[in-house]
Enzyme design. Sequence first.
Site, PDB file in Angstrom:
ATOM      1  N   ARG A 119       0.811  -1.234   0.000  1.00 55.96           N
ATOM      2  CA  ARG A 119       0.000   0.000   0.000  1.00 55.96           C
ATOM      3  C   ARG A 119       0.841   1.279   0.000  1.00 55.96           C
ATOM      4  NH1 ARG A 119      -3.025  -3.229   3.405  1.00 55.96           N
ATOM      5  NH2 ARG A 119      -4.929  -3.959   2.392  1.00 55.96           N
ATOM      6  N   LYS A 141       4.245  11.823 -11.306  1.00 53.21           N
ATOM      7  CA  LYS A 141       3.471  10.834 -12.077  1.00 53.21           C
ATOM      8  C   LYS A 141       4.260   9.528 -12.185  1.00 53.21           C
ATOM      9  CE  LYS A 141       0.760  13.464 -15.436  1.00 53.21           C
ATOM     10  NZ  LYS A 141       0.590  13.613 -16.888  1.00 53.21           N
ATOM     11  N   GLU A 183      12.217  17.687 -25.142  1.00 52.69           N
ATOM     12  CA  GLU A 183      11.382  18.166 -24.027  1.00 52.69           C
ATOM     13  C   GLU A 183      11.874  19.529 -23.542  1.00 52.69           C
ATOM     14  OE1 GLU A 183       8.707  16.611 -23.502  1.00 52.69           O
ATOM     15  OE2 GLU A 183       9.096  14.551 -24.147  1.00 52.69           O
ATOM     16  N   LYS A 225       9.187  22.791 -15.688  1.00 50.68           N
ATOM     17  CA  LYS A 225       8.285  21.699 -15.286  1.00 50.68           C
ATOM     18  C   LYS A 225       7.844  21.884 -13.834  1.00 50.68           C
ATOM     19  CE  LYS A 225       6.818  17.131 -15.302  1.00 50.68           C
ATOM     20  NZ  LYS A 225       6.770  15.860 -15.944  1.00 50.68           N
ATOM     21  N   GLU A 235      -3.066  17.646 -12.711  1.00 50.42           N
ATOM     22  CA  GLU A 235      -3.386  17.848 -14.124  1.00 50.42           C
ATOM     23  C   GLU A 235      -4.853  18.184 -14.372  1.00 50.42           C
ATOM     24  OE1 GLU A 235      -1.580  14.954 -16.612  1.00 50.42           O
ATOM     25  OE2 GLU A 235      -1.962  16.094 -18.425  1.00 50.42           O
ATOM     26  N   ARG A 239      -1.272  21.977 -16.298  1.00 51.44           N
ATOM     27  CA  ARG A 239      -0.290  20.919 -16.551  1.00 51.44           C
ATOM     28  C   ARG A 239      -0.422  20.356 -17.966  1.00 51.44           C
ATOM     29  NH1 ARG A 239       1.887  16.466 -12.174  1.00 51.44           N
ATOM     30  NH2 ARG A 239       3.279  15.416 -13.611  1.00 51.44           N
ATOM     31  N   ASN A 243       1.946  19.045 -22.613  1.00 49.15           N
ATOM     32  CA  ASN A 243       1.713  18.152 -23.756  1.00 49.15           C
ATOM     33  C   ASN A 243       1.968  18.834 -25.094  1.00 49.15           C
ATOM     34  OD1 ASN A 243       0.834  15.560 -22.674  1.00 49.15           O
ATOM     35  ND2 ASN A 243      -0.782  16.785 -21.736  1.00 49.15           N
ATOM     36  N   HIS A 246       2.899  16.851 -28.119  1.00 49.53           N
ATOM     37  CA  HIS A 246       2.690  15.429 -27.855  1.00 49.53           C
ATOM     38  C   HIS A 246       1.453  14.849 -28.540  1.00 49.53           C
ATOM     39  CE1 HIS A 246       5.903  16.109 -25.058  1.00 49.53           C
ATOM     40  NE2 HIS A 246       5.919  14.842 -24.688  1.00 49.53           N
ATOM     41  N   HIS A 250       2.531  11.751 -30.416  1.00 47.85           N
ATOM     42  CA  HIS A 250       2.046  10.410 -30.070  1.00 47.85           C
ATOM     43  C   HIS A 250       1.426   9.722 -31.277  1.00 47.85           C
ATOM     44  CE1 HIS A 250       1.809  10.994 -25.433  1.00 47.85           C
ATOM     45  NE2 HIS A 250       2.973  10.526 -25.835  1.00 47.85           N
ATOM     46  N   HIS A 263      10.788   8.968 -29.293  1.00 47.57           N
ATOM     47  CA  HIS A 263       9.870   9.908 -28.643  1.00 47.57           C
ATOM     48  C   HIS A 263      10.288  11.349 -28.956  1.00 47.57           C
ATOM     49  CE1 HIS A 263       7.003  11.382 -25.754  1.00 47.57           C
ATOM     50  NE2 HIS A 263       7.960  12.070 -25.138  1.00 47.57           N
TER      51      HIS A 263
HETATM   52  N1  LIG Z   1       6.322  10.375 -15.304  1.00 50.09           N
HETATM   53  C1  LIG Z   1       6.380  11.362 -16.160  1.00 50.09           C
HETATM   54  O1  LIG Z   1       5.964  12.495 -15.882  1.00 50.09           O
HETATM   55  C2  LIG Z   1       6.986  11.119 -17.510  1.00 50.09           C
HETATM   56  C3  LIG Z   1       7.274  12.215 -18.352  1.00 50.09           C
HETATM   57  C4  LIG Z   1       7.903  11.953 -19.571  1.00 50.09           C
HETATM   58  C5  LIG Z   1       8.218  10.649 -19.939  1.00 50.09           C
HETATM   59  N2  LIG Z   1       7.906   9.622 -19.088  1.00 50.09           N
HETATM   60  C6  LIG Z   1       8.260   8.245 -19.445  1.00 50.09           C
HETATM   61  O2  LIG Z   1       9.678   8.152 -19.536  1.00 50.09           O
HETATM   62  C7  LIG Z   1       9.985   7.018 -20.349  1.00 50.09           C
HETATM   63  C8  LIG Z   1      11.156   7.338 -21.243  1.00 50.09           C
HETATM   64  O3  LIG Z   1      12.274   7.628 -20.431  1.00 50.09           O
HETATM   65  P1  LIG Z   1      13.739   7.776 -21.028  1.00 50.09           P
HETATM   66  O4  LIG Z   1      13.674   8.586 -22.257  1.00 50.09           O
HETATM   67  O5  LIG Z   1      14.602   8.210 -19.928  1.00 50.09           O
HETATM   68  O6  LIG Z   1      14.091   6.302 -21.537  1.00 50.09           O
HETATM   69  P2  LIG Z   1      14.641   4.989 -20.788  1.00 50.09           P
HETATM   70  O7  LIG Z   1      14.325   5.018 -19.356  1.00 50.09           O
HETATM   71  O8  LIG Z   1      14.164   3.835 -21.596  1.00 50.09           O
HETATM   72  O9  LIG Z   1      16.219   5.115 -20.938  1.00 50.09           O
HETATM   73  C9  LIG Z   1      16.775   5.122 -22.235  1.00 50.09           C
HETATM   74  C10 LIG Z   1      17.993   4.226 -22.340  1.00 50.09           C
HETATM   75  O10 LIG Z   1      19.112   4.883 -21.767  1.00 50.09           O
HETATM   76  C11 LIG Z   1      19.803   3.990 -20.878  1.00 50.09           C
HETATM   77  N3  LIG Z   1      20.437   4.836 -19.882  1.00 50.09           N
HETATM   78  C12 LIG Z   1      19.857   5.480 -18.860  1.00 50.09           C
HETATM   79  N4  LIG Z   1      20.733   6.272 -18.251  1.00 50.09           N
HETATM   80  C13 LIG Z   1      21.908   6.123 -18.886  1.00 50.09           C
HETATM   81  C14 LIG Z   1      23.181   6.713 -18.738  1.00 50.09           C
HETATM   82  N5  LIG Z   1      23.411   7.668 -17.844  1.00 50.09           N
HETATM   83  N6  LIG Z   1      24.186   6.301 -19.571  1.00 50.09           N
HETATM   84  C15 LIG Z   1      23.945   5.386 -20.536  1.00 50.09           C
HETATM   85  N7  LIG Z   1      22.744   4.812 -20.745  1.00 50.09           N
HETATM   86  C16 LIG Z   1      21.733   5.195 -19.927  1.00 50.09           C
HETATM   87  C17 LIG Z   1      18.710   3.095 -20.368  1.00 50.09           C
HETATM   88  O11 LIG Z   1      19.229   1.908 -19.848  1.00 50.09           O
HETATM   89  C18 LIG Z   1      17.879   2.899 -21.625  1.00 50.09           C
HETATM   90  O12 LIG Z   1      18.453   1.905 -22.438  1.00 50.09           O
HETATM   91  C19 LIG Z   1       8.717   6.641 -21.087  1.00 50.09           C
HETATM   92  O13 LIG Z   1       8.205   5.441 -20.560  1.00 50.09           O
HETATM   93  C20 LIG Z   1       7.766   7.795 -20.778  1.00 50.09           C
HETATM   94  O14 LIG Z   1       6.428   7.388 -20.736  1.00 50.09           O
HETATM   95  C21 LIG Z   1       7.313   9.835 -17.894  1.00 50.09           C
END
Ligand SMILES: NC(=O)c1ccc[n+]([C@@H]2O[C@H](COP(=O)([O-])OP(=O)(O)OC[C@H]3O[C@@H](n4cnc5c(N)ncnc54)[C@H](O)[C@@H]3O)[C@@H](O)[C@H]2O)c1
Length: 359
Positions: A119, A141, A183, A225, A235, A239, A243, A246, A250, A263
């Site tokens: 929980r 989030k 971003e 942000k 949101e 917020r 987007n 996006h 998307h 992305h």
């Molecule tokens: N929660 C939110 O508000 C929010 C906002 C935007 C995106 N997201 C989510 O974020 C995700 C995408 O995140 P991302 O772009 O970080 O991708 P990711 O987490 O898949 O990381 C990308 C790649 O980089 C590698 N990596 C990470 N750090 C590294 C480093 N310092 N050196 C070398 N390699 C490294 C990882 O192992 C992976 O292979 C999506 O699932 C998206 O939905 C969430």
Amino acid sequence: MKQKIEVASSRPYSIYLGAALEDLGAYLEKELGGSEHLLIVTHPSVKEIYLERLLKGLNAFKCDVLVVPVGEEEKSLERLSILTAEAVACAADRHSVVLALGGGVIGDLAGFFASVYMRGIRFVQIPTTLLAQVDSSIGGKTAVNHPSGKNLLGAFYPPLVVWTDFSTLQTLPWEEVQNGLAETVKHAILGDPDLFSFLETHHREILDRVPEVYEELATRSLQVKVKVVVEDEKEKGQRMLLNLGHSFGHALETEAVYQGISHGQGVSIGIIAATYLAEARGLITSAEVSRILNLVNSLGLPIDIQGKDPEVLLHLMEADKKNQNRHKVLILPDKIGHAIVVRDAHDEEILQAWHKVIK
Ligand SMILES: NC(=O)c1ccc[n+]([C@@H]2O[C@H](COP(=O)([O-])OP(=O)(O)OC[C@H]3O[C@@H](n4cnc5c(N)ncnc54)[C@H](O)[C@@H]3O)[C@@H](O)[C@H]2O)c1
């Protein structure tokens, strides 16, 4: 430590910037007492490069490391179930603390896991991608995907603290850097004209990956942000501005079934399409449109795409979660540094915007 930013939310937390991985242990000892059990959730490559540095400071704690294979598909209920079994096997209890060491996938997954395990247990964001540092680690989030939709199951679950070590960016592949840059451009357009000018002035250093420039752009970007999520944690309004780009992006990612278009590429083309639509509505000047096109282009991000069907993309935009009563809700820039929510865009003008970015 270079900077600390307080985020006001239902559960306030701090973002530490320029915070060395090795120093997190001392901080947690001070905050938690030092006897807690830590569950470090991470990716294989991140473990390889950074776990040792993190563990250096964590001698006082019992640590278990849960490694998640790379990929968006791992943000799943199946992986949540595996993490649960692994946590039980290493006797994680209500007092355990999850450390999410990685990019947005790890942050979203480990954060959601922390929100439901027994929980809810505490968690710490340790973002290691540019995208995670400027975007996903902030705002509380967390989510996993479901076959019916991306991020369909999730929770607003703020971390205990966000611990950002910019030196981790040095090992990030360029394509991943670009996801964060897209971003950052978005943040500049919707909320910080000075950040926009900074990116214009420093685009060469950005391509050359000069660390000081990244620290500066990431710090400014994440502040946009923070400002938005503090004003609208759950949101309900403002917020939505995050987007920008996006809704179009998307649709492109979905059309490509998340293959062949990153992305960041989707968001970049999405920002350009939204900018063209804003121009057609007379919201933004053509001089500002040129600046946006030039900046995106100068960072090596795409401003157009080939071989797509605008009608198909328009149709895919119908699934956007922001849409209300079948109306497409779009975020459009009305000047560099400001954006608005538009609820009355007609399909015809959206199609025209698609036509402008499809060559
Ligand atoms: N929660 C939110 O508000 C929010 C906002 C935007 C995106 N997201 C989510 O974020 C995700 C995408 O995140 P991302 O772009 O970080 O991708 P990711 O987490 O898949 O990381 C990308 C790649 O980089 C590698 N990596 C990470 N750090 C590294 C480093 N310092 N050196 C070398 N390699 C490294 C990882 O192992 C992976 O292979 C999506 O699932 C998206 O939905 C969430």
